[in-house]
Design a protein around this motif. Structure first.
Motif, PDB file in Angstrom:
ATOM      1  N   ALA A 198     -35.013 -26.426  55.225  1.00  0.00           N
ATOM      2  CA  ALA A 198     -36.267 -27.098  54.882  1.00  0.00           C
ATOM      3  C   ALA A 198     -37.197 -26.086  54.228  1.00  0.00           C
ATOM      4  O   ALA A 198     -37.250 -24.923  54.617  1.00  0.00           O
ATOM      5  CB  ALA A 198     -36.910 -27.688  56.132  1.00  0.00           C
ATOM      6  N   GLU A 253     -44.958 -37.623  58.832  1.00  0.00           N
ATOM      7  CA  GLU A 253     -43.543 -37.656  58.485  1.00  0.00           C
ATOM      8  C   GLU A 253     -43.117 -38.986  57.874  1.00  0.00           C
ATOM      9  O   GLU A 253     -42.002 -39.111  57.421  1.00  0.00           O
ATOM     10  CB  GLU A 253     -42.700 -37.383  59.736  1.00  0.00           C
ATOM     11  N   HIS A 278     -36.006 -32.119  54.712  1.00  0.00           N
ATOM     12  CA  HIS A 278     -35.106 -32.050  55.862  1.00  0.00           C
ATOM     13  C   HIS A 278     -33.665 -32.107  55.379  1.00  0.00           C
ATOM     14  O   HIS A 278     -33.394 -32.562  54.267  1.00  0.00           O
ATOM     15  CB  HIS A 278     -35.366 -33.184  56.871  1.00  0.00           C
TER      16      HIS A 278
END
Length: 118
Positions: free
Chosen positions: A57, A12, A85
């Motif tokens: 998403a 991430e 996101h």
């Protein structure tokens, strides 16, 4: 009480350096009318924007931006992207949306790299 690790997982984390970019852009989700968004930051891999909409998403989209003035003037580019996101931010008065770019055209990559100073 134990506090969980708040550090994002390696998958991430941002992989490229981002630079602040404050401008308007046009976000077009597949099959929808473009929506005006405010840009937050930009890298060769993606960008952050703020919008009045909350796309899920994984949504495919196109972001149209005019790169900041350069020696030859601003260059308008459209880039295919995917929503990574989207979360509401009261501070930004809208949804903060993270976009990951697909394949960049050479002109889009050149414009972004010039802005980033790469």
């Amino acid at each position: 009480m134990e506090i969980p690790n708040l550090t994002p997982a390696a998958s991430e984390r941002r992989k490229q350096e981002r630079r602040t970019l404050r401008a308007n852009a046009a976000l077009r989700l597949s099959g929808a009318t473009p929506v005006v968004v405010r840009t937050l930051d930009l890298s060769v891999g993606g960008m952050g924007v703020v919008a009045a909409i909350n796309p899920p998403a994984g949504s495919r989209c196109t972001i149209g931006i005019a790169s900041p003035a350069q020696p030859r003037g601003a260059i308008a580019v459209e880039i295919d992207a995917v929503v990574v996101h989207s979360i509401f931010s009261s501070r930004e008065s809208g949804f903060k949306i993270g976009l990951q770019f697909g394949d960049l055209t050479q002109s889009a990559a050149d414009a972004i790299n010039r802005y980033l100073g790469s």
